[in-house]
Scaffold this motif. Structure first.
Motif, PDB file in Angstrom:
ATOM      1  N   UNK A 149       0.815  -1.204   0.000  1.00  0.00           N
ATOM      2  CA  UNK A 149       0.000   0.000   0.000  1.00  0.00           C
ATOM      3  C   UNK A 149       0.854   1.261   0.000  1.00  0.00           C
ATOM      4  N   UNK A 150       1.985   1.247   0.724  1.00  0.00           N
ATOM      5  CA  UNK A 150       2.854   2.413   0.750  1.00  0.00           C
ATOM      6  C   UNK A 150       3.316   2.757  -0.661  1.00  0.00           C
ATOM      7  N   UNK A 151       3.747   1.727  -1.408  1.00  0.00           N
ATOM      8  CA  UNK A 151       4.210   1.944  -2.779  1.00  0.00           C
ATOM      9  C   UNK A 151       3.075   2.449  -3.654  1.00  0.00           C
ATOM     10  N   UNK A 152       1.894   1.856  -3.511  1.00  0.00           N
ATOM     11  CA  UNK A 152       0.756   2.253  -4.339  1.00  0.00           C
ATOM     12  C   UNK A 152       0.317   3.689  -4.038  1.00  0.00           C
TER      13      UNK A 152
ATOM     14  N   UNK B  30      11.021   6.511 -11.243  1.00  0.00           N
ATOM     15  CA  UNK B  30      12.279   6.512 -10.480  1.00  0.00           C
ATOM     16  C   UNK B  30      12.108   7.263  -9.160  1.00  0.00           C
ATOM     17  N   UNK B  31      11.362   8.354  -9.186  1.00  0.00           N
ATOM     18  CA  UNK B  31      11.095   9.105  -7.960  1.00  0.00           C
ATOM     19  C   UNK B  31      10.258   8.288  -6.996  1.00  0.00           C
ATOM     20  N   UNK B  32       9.271   7.565  -7.524  1.00  0.00           N
ATOM     21  CA  UNK B  32       8.433   6.706  -6.676  1.00  0.00           C
ATOM     22  C   UNK B  32       9.278   5.632  -5.991  1.00  0.00           C
ATOM     23  N   UNK B  33      10.229   5.057  -6.722  1.00  0.00           N
ATOM     24  CA  UNK B  33      11.114   4.043  -6.136  1.00  0.00           C
ATOM     25  C   UNK B  33      11.931   4.625  -4.981  1.00  0.00           C
ATOM     26  N   UNK B  34      12.350   5.880  -5.124  1.00  0.00           N
ATOM     27  CA  UNK B  34      13.154   6.512  -4.067  1.00  0.00           C
ATOM     28  C   UNK B  34      12.326   6.824  -2.835  1.00  0.00           C
ATOM     29  N   UNK B  35      11.053   7.173  -3.029  1.00  0.00           N
ATOM     30  CA  UNK B  35      10.221   7.613  -1.904  1.00  0.00           C
ATOM     31  C   UNK B  35       9.449   6.478  -1.235  1.00  0.00           C
ATOM     32  N   UNK B  36       9.413   5.313  -1.866  1.00  0.00           N
ATOM     33  CA  UNK B  36       8.494   4.252  -1.418  1.00  0.00           C
ATOM     34  C   UNK B  36       8.923   3.564  -0.133  1.00  0.00           C
ATOM     35  N   UNK B  37      10.136   3.776   0.325  1.00  0.00           N
ATOM     36  CA  UNK B  37      10.614   3.082   1.520  1.00  0.00           C
ATOM     37  C   UNK B  37      11.267   4.076   2.478  1.00  0.00           C
TER      38      UNK B  37
END
Length: 575
Positions: A97-100, A127-134
């Motif tokens: 859910x965090x990633x979504x 790429x920005x989503x990958x950086x912020x997802x965790x």
């Protein structure tokens, strides 16, 4: 302290990126890294993230330091879906859910789209989503606002301001720097200058520092003139005192003058523009099943300053290409005056072959101005491409240098109507300031699409706004009209016009009652949506975010349906 950097150096051939720089990154730091295109900002970020090696120096990282990075260049497995890419990038947390939630905020509605179908801008947002997802301790972001629509940028600002770890970012978005960063670092001629301040305070301190340096230099020059006269006059007795004075003179003479950063020079004559410019009559365009605009009329004034704004994918770039006659409309006509000379800066520079030399890319004969004749080599130097770069290939240029080169190629055609599609992407702040000054004095029309709010506010005096009701024109700056942009990406299906059904005249009693109810209900629903959006921005609990998001979507759909019904009844009431 998260990271300590000591005497770090890096060069590529004869080019020095940075030489023996030292600094530290502490918890909660919000650092803006700025500098000229090609000065080494991205290289420094890659070294900090373990993706590149320095020539010398030491980096001490906190034990267990968690870092995430978003680079300008990104490569994904084209066979994977958007959701798979983000989930595979996570190292610790695997909560879907965090990633979504992050993907939704960045405009990805279909999580199962394949990467191979994404545009360049969508890949940047992925790429920005990958950086912020965790969750992490340190975020390294290289040009994070490129390809974000205005509402995404506002959301990212608030996200980073609330972010509990440290952030180091390279960006040329001046509003973004002002609102997010509390510490500025500038790379210039291999040196790193650190200022504990936000962007506006940094500018004031930099100006003061430059004035002090200039004053010291002038004082030294005055002293040297007097000492030179003393030396030339000769000395009667070569005493120890006179020898010491001579040595001081030689030491001062050997000191270099303050190194002044070069400034891009924009001095071009535009071709004469007659009375007729560009006229668009009832133009419409549909891409696939999406209607971008319909029955649009627009007359370009001779010194127009127009900004075209809206969310990603709404058709802004397509409209510019239709107006420039680089693309045909489905319906309607676009007419150009006989004297119109279009210059078009595309969002992605037309540089398919990176083996071409810099000077050959221009493919230009000498151009004449009122005062001089300028050849390609001279123009390259004025655009801060030294002679040592003229015969290098495009592959050796940074993203910002390629962007600056593409802009030079457009301006050398001496256009009188400029179409600029995201002109601020990858350009450094100094070049942006010069470009803004040039456009302010440009004797012709300027039509631009940009997500740089500062640039639009400074250049444009009116805007065309893409929203759910079509394309509308509004006077004023971008900031004055941002609330009129639709919050959601355009999802219009091609409109079906039913001409055969006769229209009834006037409203029935029940329809009048329904219209009155809608006029009372819609403002209340808008208030509910505003309240939910505020709650969403402040909320950090993902379970609550999901609940608010669902309620928000339900209310938006309700407003959309009720607004369409209100329009239908209003038109019927007006006959």
């Amino acid at each position: 302290m998260l990271m300590s950097i000591h005497q770090l150096s890096k060069r590529y051939g004869d080019k020095i990126c940075f030489d023996k720089i030292s600094f530290a990154i502490e918890d909660h730091d919000k650092i803006g890294l700025i500098g000229r295109n090609g000065c080494g900002k991205s290289t420094l970020m890659r070294i900090l993230a373990h993706l590149d090696d320095a020539d010398s120096g030491e980096i001490i990282r906190k034990n267990g330091l968690r870092m995430r990075i978003c680079l300008q260049d990104h490569y994904f497995d084209e066979t994977k879906t958007v959701h798979q890419i983000v989930m595979n990038s996570l190292k610790e947390s695997k909560q879907s859910y965090e990633a979504e939630s992050i993907l939704t905020r960045l405009g990805f509605e279909d999580m199962h789209r394949l990467v191979q179908g994404l545009s360049g801008g969508e890949k940047k947002r992925l790429a920005l989503a990958c950086a912020l997802a965790e969750p992490c301790d340190l975020l390294l972001l290289d040009e994070p606002t490129n390809h974000l629509d205005p509402h995404m940028i506002v959301w990212l600002e608030k996200y980073l301001m609330r972010f509990k770890g440290a952030v180091m970012m390279v960006t040329h978005d001046r509003y973004f720097l002002e609102r997010v960063c509390t510490r500025m670092m500038e790379l210039d001629h291999g040196e790193l200058m650190v200022t504990q301040a936000n962007y506006s305070a940094y500018l004031e301190l930099k100006q003061k520092r430059l004035e002090e340096r200039e004053a010291q230099y002038l004082k030294r020059q005055s002293f040297l003139r007097k000492e030179t006269e003393w030396i030339r006059a000769g000395v009667q007795a070569r005493t120890t005192k006179s020898r010491a004075r001579i040595e001081r003179y030689e030491a001062l003479k050997a000191m270099a003058a303050p190194e002044i950063t070069g400034k891009v020079e924009l001095h071009f004559d535009s071709a004469r523009l007659g009375g007729k410019t560009i006229e668009a009559y009832n133009i419409s365009k549909t891409m696939g099943s999406k209607e971008l605009f319909r029955n649009l009329n627009y007359l370009v004034d001779r010194e127009d300053r127009l900004g075209i704004i809206g969310v990603n994918g709404c058709g802004k770039s397509t409209l510019m290409q239709v107006l420039a006659r680089y693309m045909e409309p489905d319906e309607g006509v676009v007419q150009h005056g006989d004297t119109v000379r279009v210059g078009f800066l595309f969002q992605q520079p037309q540089m398919d072959d990176l083996s071409i030399r810099v000077i050959d890319y221009l493919q230009s004969d000498a151009i004449e101005t009122k005062f001089e004749v300028l050849n390609a080599s001279t123009m390259l130097e004025r655009f801060l491409f030294p002679k040592s770069m003229h015969y290098l290939t495009l592959a050796h240029c940074s993203g910002g240098e390629r962007r600056r080169l593409a802009l030079l190629k457009v301006l050398m055609t001496q256009p009188n109507i400029l179409f600029l599609d995201e002109p601020t992407n990858d350009l450094d702040i100094d070049t942006l300031n010069v470009l803004e000054e040039f456009l302010d004095e440009f004797k012709g029309a300027v039509i631009t699409v940009s997500h740089d709010r500062y640039f639009l506010d400074k250049i444009c005096d009116h805007v065309l706004i893409f929203n759910d009701f079509g394309v509308t024109e509004a006077l004023g700056s971008f900031s004055e009209n941002i609330d009129k942009i639709s919050l959601e990406p355009v999802k219009k299906e091609k409109a079906v016009v039913l001409e055969s059904k006769p229209k009834s005249k006037g409203l029935t009693y029940m329809e009048k009652k329904e219209l009155a109810e809608l006029e009372n209900l819609l403002p209340d629903l808008e208030k509910i949506i505003s309240t939910l959006e505020a709650q969403m921005n402040e909320c950090t609990d993902y379970s609550k975010i999901k609940k608010i998001s669902d309620e928000l979507e339900m209310n938006r759909q309700s407003v959309e349906m009720k607004t369409l019904r209100w329009l239908e009844l209003s038109e019927k009431a007006e006959g």
